[in-house]
Write a protein that holds these residues in place. Structure first.
Motif, short mmCIF file in Angstrom:
data_model
loop_
_atom_site.label_atom_id
_atom_site.label_comp_id
_atom_site.label_asym_id
_atom_site.label_seq_id
_atom_site.Cartn_x
_atom_site.Cartn_y
_atom_site.Cartn_z
N ARG A 194 0.86 -1.19 0.00
CA ARG A 194 0.00 0.00 0.00
C ARG A 194 0.90 1.24 0.00
NH1 ARG A 194 -2.56 -3.68 3.39
NH2 ARG A 194 -4.55 -4.46 2.55
N SER A 195 0.84 2.07 1.04
CA SER A 195 1.69 3.27 1.07
C SER A 195 2.93 3.08 1.94
CB SER A 195 0.89 4.47 1.59
OG SER A 195 0.44 4.23 2.91
N ASN A 196 3.10 1.87 2.47
CA ASN A 196 4.25 1.60 3.33
C ASN A 196 5.42 1.05 2.52
OD1 ASN A 196 2.83 2.31 5.72
ND2 ASN A 196 1.90 0.28 5.78
N TRP A 197 6.61 1.59 2.77
CA TRP A 197 7.82 1.14 2.11
C TRP A 197 8.77 0.55 3.14
CZ3 TRP A 197 9.95 4.52 -2.42
CH2 TRP A 197 8.90 4.84 -3.30
N SER A 198 9.44 -0.54 2.81
CA SER A 198 10.43 -1.12 3.72
C SER A 198 11.62 -1.65 2.93
CB SER A 198 9.80 -2.25 4.56
OG SER A 198 9.38 -3.31 3.73
N PHE A 199 12.81 -1.61 3.57
CA PHE A 199 14.05 -2.02 2.91
C PHE A 199 14.81 -3.10 3.69
CE2 PHE A 199 13.21 2.30 1.45
CZ PHE A 199 13.43 2.20 0.09
N ASP A 200 14.33 -3.47 4.84
CA ASP A 200 14.99 -4.48 5.67
C ASP A 200 16.45 -4.11 5.93
OD1 ASP A 200 15.21 -6.71 7.22
OD2 ASP A 200 15.28 -8.15 5.57
N SER A 212 24.85 -17.02 7.82
CA SER A 212 26.22 -17.51 7.82
C SER A 212 27.23 -16.47 8.33
CB SER A 212 26.62 -17.94 6.41
OG SER A 212 26.50 -16.85 5.51
N ALA A 213 26.75 -15.24 8.62
CA ALA A 213 27.65 -14.19 9.07
C ALA A 213 27.60 -14.04 10.58
CB ALA A 213 27.29 -12.86 8.40
N ALA A 214 28.75 -13.65 11.14
CA ALA A 214 28.84 -13.51 12.59
C ALA A 214 28.15 -12.24 13.08
CB ALA A 214 30.31 -13.50 13.02
N ARG A 215 28.07 -11.24 12.19
CA ARG A 215 27.47 -9.96 12.58
C ARG A 215 26.37 -9.57 11.60
NH1 ARG A 215 32.15 -5.69 13.06
NH2 ARG A 215 32.99 -6.84 11.28
N PRO A 216 25.42 -8.72 12.03
CA PRO A 216 24.37 -8.25 11.13
C PRO A 216 24.97 -7.56 9.91
CG PRO A 216 23.83 -7.69 13.40
CD PRO A 216 25.23 -8.20 13.41
N GLN A 217 24.24 -7.61 8.81
CA GLN A 217 24.71 -7.04 7.54
C GLN A 217 25.05 -5.56 7.66
OE1 GLN A 217 21.78 -6.63 4.34
NE2 GLN A 217 23.13 -7.87 3.02
N ARG A 218 24.19 -4.80 8.33
CA ARG A 218 24.40 -3.36 8.48
C ARG A 218 25.67 -3.08 9.28
NH1 ARG A 218 21.60 1.52 8.40
NH2 ARG A 218 22.22 3.02 10.00
N GLU A 219 25.88 -3.84 10.33
CA GLU A 219 27.07 -3.66 11.17
C GLU A 219 28.34 -3.90 10.36
OE1 GLU A 219 29.03 -5.73 15.10
OE2 GLU A 219 26.83 -5.49 15.03
N MET A 220 28.31 -4.92 9.51
CA MET A 220 29.46 -5.22 8.67
C MET A 220 29.72 -4.07 7.68
SD MET A 220 31.11 -8.08 9.19
CE MET A 220 31.77 -8.56 7.60
N LEU A 221 28.66 -3.54 7.12
CA LEU A 221 28.80 -2.42 6.18
C LEU A 221 29.47 -1.23 6.85
CD1 LEU A 221 28.06 -1.02 3.43
CD2 LEU A 221 25.94 -0.28 4.56
N LEU A 222 28.99 -0.87 8.04
CA LEU A 222 29.52 0.30 8.73
C LEU A 222 30.96 0.10 9.18
CD1 LEU A 222 26.42 1.29 10.92
CD2 LEU A 222 27.09 2.17 8.67
#
Length: 282
Positions: free
Chosen positions: A49-55, A62-72
């Motif tokens: 509907r009008s809600n947007w999400s990007f997860d 398989s990764a030890a840390r969250p994806q965002r944490e690895m990026l930063l």
């Protein structure tokens, strides 16, 4: 397309990164005046509907840390700006949501450009980036990234008083090439900061070694303000702007590099490097 192909050099690594973090890519924007570096991670929008999400909080099993944490953390290690490349789909998928002041009905050119948009990871806040308006406000279309900004950056008056003359001029005057790319990113951050209620820090970071020579960072004396992010966002966004590209970027641009060595020198979550020679604005 032919001009774009000549302007871009892509060096893909092995697929080891795909299983770890979704394959982050190093992007360098280069011209005759300097270079600006990013670490880019792709995200696809889901429209309900009008809600947007990007997860943004996605976790790889398989990764030890969250994806965002690895990026930063990897971006900090390589002194790059962490950025999300948002795939927003077609205008039909987005319901032709109003993209800008010049938004047109059906097949809007600005909407078409918005299919791939770049957002500083600092601004990728799940509770705030939840619809078309917030997504468009905090990102810029890839095709418009090196377009000279039409006006000065939005600055809180207290911050403006803290800026060194060179930095103030950079933020107030039109920029070209890699500096226009940098402005595209810092402008988004400053706009978000302008709308926040957090008190402004009144201190200025100490000059960093080599900041004012012709090889290091372009800007060294910047405000210490952190906003509500708890991050010195001027340093975070401006440090990757250099007078001269790193050696490995120069090697890629000239074609004189050892790919195996380059791969081994990069963290495991890097899937490849892209070097873009930014054209002058006409």
């Amino acid at each position: 397309m032919a001009q774009a192909a000549r302007a871009v050099t892509v060096v893909p690594f092995t697929q080891r990164a795909e299983a770890l973090t979704g394959a982050d890519w190093v992007w360098w924007w280069v011209d005759g005046t300097g270079a600006y570096g990013m670490l880019v991670q792709a995200k696809r929008v889901t429209v309900t509907r009008s809600n947007w999400s990007f997860d943004f909080g996605y976790e790889v099993k398989s990764a030890a840390r969250p994806q965002r944490e690895m990026l930063l953390s990897t971006a900090a290690l390589l002194d790059l700006l962490p950025v999300y490349a948002l795939y927003l789909g077609t205008g039909d998928y987005r319901g032709w949501e109003c993209c800008s002041d010049d938004h047109g009905n059906g097949n809007c050119i600005s909407c078409v450009k918005r299919t791939i948009s770049l957002m500083p990871a600092l601004l990728a806040e799940k509770l705030i980036v939840s619809d078309a308006v917030s997504t468009y406000e905090r990102s810029v279309a890839l095709e418009d990234l090196w377009t000279p900004p039409p006006a000065g950056a939005l600055l809180i008056p207290t911050l403006e008083k803290q800026l060194a003359p060179e930095l103030l001029n950079f933020l107030q005057e039109p920029q070209d090439g890699t500096r226009a790319v940098t402005r595209s990113m810092i402008d988004q951050v400053l706009r978000a900061r302008y709308g926040a209620f957090t008190a402004v820090s009144t201190s200025v970071a100490s000059p960093q070694s080599g900041d004012h020579d012709q090889l290091g960072r372009v800007f060294g004396d910047v405000p210490d303000d952190t906003g509500h992010w708890g991050q010195r966002y001027f340093e975070h966004t401006l440090n990757p702007l250099l007078h001269v590209p790193p050696g490995y970027v120069l090697g890629i641009a000239s074609g004189d590099f050892d790919q195996d060595r380059l791969t081994s020198d990069m963290p495991d979550n890097i899937a490849g490097i892209v070097v873009v020679r930014v054209p002058p604005h006409e």
